[in-house]
Design an enzyme around this catalytic site. Sequence first.
Site, PDB file in Angstrom:
ATOM      1  CE  LYS A 144      -1.713   1.948   4.172  1.00 41.29           C
ATOM      2  NZ  LYS A 144      -1.795   2.862   4.026  1.00 41.29           N
ATOM      3  CG  ASN A 145       2.434   2.856   3.121  1.00 41.03           C
ATOM      4  OD1 ASN A 145       0.720   3.138   2.931  1.00 41.03           O
ATOM      5  ND2 ASN A 145       2.533   2.661   4.947  1.00 41.03           N
ATOM      6  CB  CYS A 177      -4.849  10.527  12.227  1.00 38.64           C
ATOM      7  SG  CYS A 177      -3.627   9.154  12.960  1.00 38.64           S
ATOM      8  NE  ARG A 187       0.138  10.217  10.133  1.00 43.49           N
ATOM      9  CZ  ARG A 187       0.334   9.266   9.255  1.00 43.49           C
ATOM     10  NH1 ARG A 187      -1.402   8.312   9.875  1.00 43.49           N
ATOM     11  NH2 ARG A 187       0.591   8.844   8.724  1.00 43.49           N
ATOM     12  CG  ASP A 219       3.035   1.125   9.992  1.00 42.93           C
ATOM     13  OD1 ASP A 219       2.626   2.520  10.268  1.00 42.93           O
ATOM     14  OD2 ASP A 219       3.348   2.028   8.360  1.00 42.93           O
ATOM     15  NE  ARG A 229      -7.428   4.194   4.991  1.00 40.87           N
ATOM     16  CZ  ARG A 229      -6.569   5.269   5.326  1.00 40.87           C
ATOM     17  NH1 ARG A 229      -7.039   5.914   7.024  1.00 40.87           N
ATOM     18  NH2 ARG A 229      -5.502   5.732   4.912  1.00 40.87           N
TER      19      ARG A 229
HETATM   20  N1  EPU Z   1       6.575  14.834  10.952  1.00 46.27           N
HETATM   21  C1  EPU Z   1       6.300  16.303  11.036  1.00 46.27           C
HETATM   22  N2  EPU Z   1       6.507  17.002  10.081  1.00 46.27           N
HETATM   23  C2  EPU Z   1       6.212  16.790   8.875  1.00 46.27           C
HETATM   24  C3  EPU Z   1       5.622  15.013   8.795  1.00 46.27           C
HETATM   25  C4  EPU Z   1       5.864  14.174   9.483  1.00 46.27           C
HETATM   26  O1  EPU Z   1       7.044  16.166  12.447  1.00 46.27           O
HETATM   27  O2  EPU Z   1       5.873  17.194   8.175  1.00 46.27           O
HETATM   28  C5  EPU Z   1       6.683  13.548  11.643  1.00 46.27           C
HETATM   29  C6  EPU Z   1       5.739  13.229  12.144  1.00 46.27           C
HETATM   30  O3  EPU Z   1       4.515  13.334  13.205  1.00 46.27           O
HETATM   31  C7  EPU Z   1       6.148  11.490  12.981  1.00 46.27           C
HETATM   32  C8  EPU Z   1       7.605  11.347  11.541  1.00 46.27           C
HETATM   33  O4  EPU Z   1       7.400  12.766  11.324  1.00 46.27           O
HETATM   34  O5  EPU Z   1       6.366  11.369  14.005  1.00 46.27           O
HETATM   35  C9  EPU Z   1       7.228  10.373  10.561  1.00 46.27           C
HETATM   36  O6  EPU Z   1       6.337  10.697   9.376  1.00 46.27           O
HETATM   37  P1  EPU Z   1       6.437  10.604   8.150  1.00 46.27           P
HETATM   38  O7  EPU Z   1       5.958  11.482   7.676  1.00 46.27           O
HETATM   39  O8  EPU Z   1       7.274   9.006   7.641  1.00 46.27           O
HETATM   40  O9  EPU Z   1       4.652   9.608   8.446  1.00 46.27           O
HETATM   41  P2  EPU Z   1       3.516   9.437   6.776  1.00 46.27           P
HETATM   42  O10 EPU Z   1       4.352   9.842   4.976  1.00 46.27           O
HETATM   43  O11 EPU Z   1       2.474  10.391   6.982  1.00 46.27           O
HETATM   44  C10 EPU Z   1       4.024   6.964   6.557  1.00 46.27           C
HETATM   45  C11 EPU Z   1       2.596   6.252   6.190  1.00 46.27           C
HETATM   46  C12 EPU Z   1       1.699   5.656   7.719  1.00 46.27           C
HETATM   47  C13 EPU Z   1       3.856   4.981   8.638  1.00 46.27           C
HETATM   48  C14 EPU Z   1       4.175   6.592   8.812  1.00 46.27           C
HETATM   49  C15 EPU Z   1       6.027   6.316   9.080  1.00 46.27           C
HETATM   50  C16 EPU Z   1       2.738   5.664   4.235  1.00 46.27           C
HETATM   51  C17 EPU Z   1       0.484   6.357   3.475  1.00 46.27           C
HETATM   52  N3  EPU Z   1       2.267   6.045   5.441  1.00 46.27           N
HETATM   53  O12 EPU Z   1       3.087   8.105   7.117  1.00 46.27           O
HETATM   54  O13 EPU Z   1       1.696   4.405   7.872  1.00 46.27           O
HETATM   55  O14 EPU Z   1       3.454   4.428   9.777  1.00 46.27           O
HETATM   56  O15 EPU Z   1       4.829   6.840   7.923  1.00 46.27           O
HETATM   57  O16 EPU Z   1       6.604   4.907   8.866  1.00 46.27           O
HETATM   58  O17 EPU Z   1       3.219   6.099   3.898  1.00 46.27           O
HETATM   59  C18 EPU Z   1       0.108   2.733   8.151  1.00 46.27           C
HETATM   60  O18 EPU Z   1       0.644   2.060   7.076  1.00 46.27           O
HETATM   61  O19 EPU Z   1      -0.574   2.631   8.434  1.00 46.27           O
HETATM   62  C19 EPU Z   1       0.381   4.101   7.984  1.00 46.27           C
HETATM   63  C20 EPU Z   1       0.178   4.558   8.988  1.00 46.27           C
END
Ligand code: EPU
Length: 417
Positions: free
Chosen positions: A22-23, A116, A121, A304, A396
């Site tokens: 998915k990701n 969320c 987030r 995850d 999802r």
């Molecule tokens: N963060 C910030 N600022 C930002 C973006 C992120 O402070 O602008 C922080 C977040 O708060 C968090 C950390 O950075 O503490 C990591 O967040 P990240 O941006 O890596 O997460 P994401 O891209 O929103 C993806 C996956 C999530 C997974 C996380 C961490 C996708 C679509 N989603 O989310 O997957 O938990 O990386 O590995 O790729 C899931 O599949 O169930 C899921 C939630």
Amino acid sequence: MDSFLIRGPCRLEGSVTISGAKNAMLPLMASSLLTGGRCSFGNVPDLRDTRTMMKLLGVLGVSSSLRDGHLEIDASTVTSFEAPYDLVRTMRASIYSLGPLLTRYGTARVSLPGGCAWGPRPVDLHIRGIIALGAKVRIDHGYIDATADRLHGAEMILSVPSVGATVNIMMAAVLADGITVIDNAAREPEIVELAGALKKAGAVISGEGTSKITIEGVTEIGEIMHDVIPDRIEAGTFAAAAVLTGGRIQIDNCRPDHLHAVLEKLRECGASIEVSGNCMIVTGPGTIRPTDVETGFYPAFPTDMQAQIMAVLSRAKGSSTIVEHVYPDRFTHVPELKRLGAKINLDGNVAVVNGVDSFEGAPVMATDIRASSALILAGLVAEGETKVLRVYHIDRGYEQLEEKLGALGADIKRIKE
Ligand code: EPU
């Protein structure tokens, strides 16, 4: 909303084939917006999130069709540059439309995702990244309004190695003027996957998989054609299920090399894991041993998989500690696991899990994709009936989970409501 009815306890045995990730799929789908043409992808999981991304592409004027794991996208007719709140709030990855729309069309209006189930987030790093590339950004009535004549390369250091920010900035930089360097970039396999697919289409990227990614902008990229990697979290979830149920599962079409931290912890729990190419056989122990887990950015133990390992450790002989570093509030599964009999003490981002000998079935409610899968795993070893409510979260992110578990011997059925 559908629910799952599980009758336990059971021991899982047999083989399962892992679906596409998915990701990895969601950024790839968004990257089609960079091409102005046709793209095709194989090994695509038919998930609610895949369908939501198709819907978003549709809103932008892009047609797509998904059949038998094959996804065709025609991005030659982008007619809108706005990702609406209704879609972004159901799936945060909708924000992946920001970078591609901005860099190719000079404009993008994408709703802020909001909070969320387990915390704020933020998306500040996505926004700072595109500003560094030369975009003008305004927050307007809950929307990110971004414009640019042409983005230009820039050097930046992410304060956190965010997957989403790395994806968005990398896609924006592909068509920017000059060289972009992303330092402290995310190193997840899904980033390597996206870079690989973009490179095949003419993008110039190096360093993906390390914390320093360099992107040399090009004026256009061609058709993206790519087969998606197997989902490491789905594979990890089945491996955890084998350990928790004391079963034996052959996990086919997986990438054990993406799962080092998870497999190491499952081995510490007593699992025997034989790896052979894209297949692994996981055999659960008679008695689960406790261990300590700390989540972190790849290649550390993935957030995850935190809920699923908690389900496993809840049945260990002894006490384990789980520290959540990525999302300190991601513990919505804790009170639900306790309803089944788990003994967990939560203090901030630290959970102390005292293993118990048995669970009793109960109705429980899922609040996100991984919490749902942890509750299902726990339901498999609970005595009697466990009803897991709100399984749309599972839909999802897990393809045909009940069919796959059923084929391994679980008594699980979907109740349509
Ligand atoms: N963060 C910030 N600022 C930002 C973006 C992120 O402070 O602008 C922080 C977040 O708060 C968090 C950390 O950075 O503490 C990591 O967040 P990240 O941006 O890596 O997460 P994401 O891209 O929103 C993806 C996956 C999530 C997974 C996380 C961490 C996708 C679509 N989603 O989310 O997957 O938990 O990386 O590995 O790729 C899931 O599949 O169930 C899921 C939630």
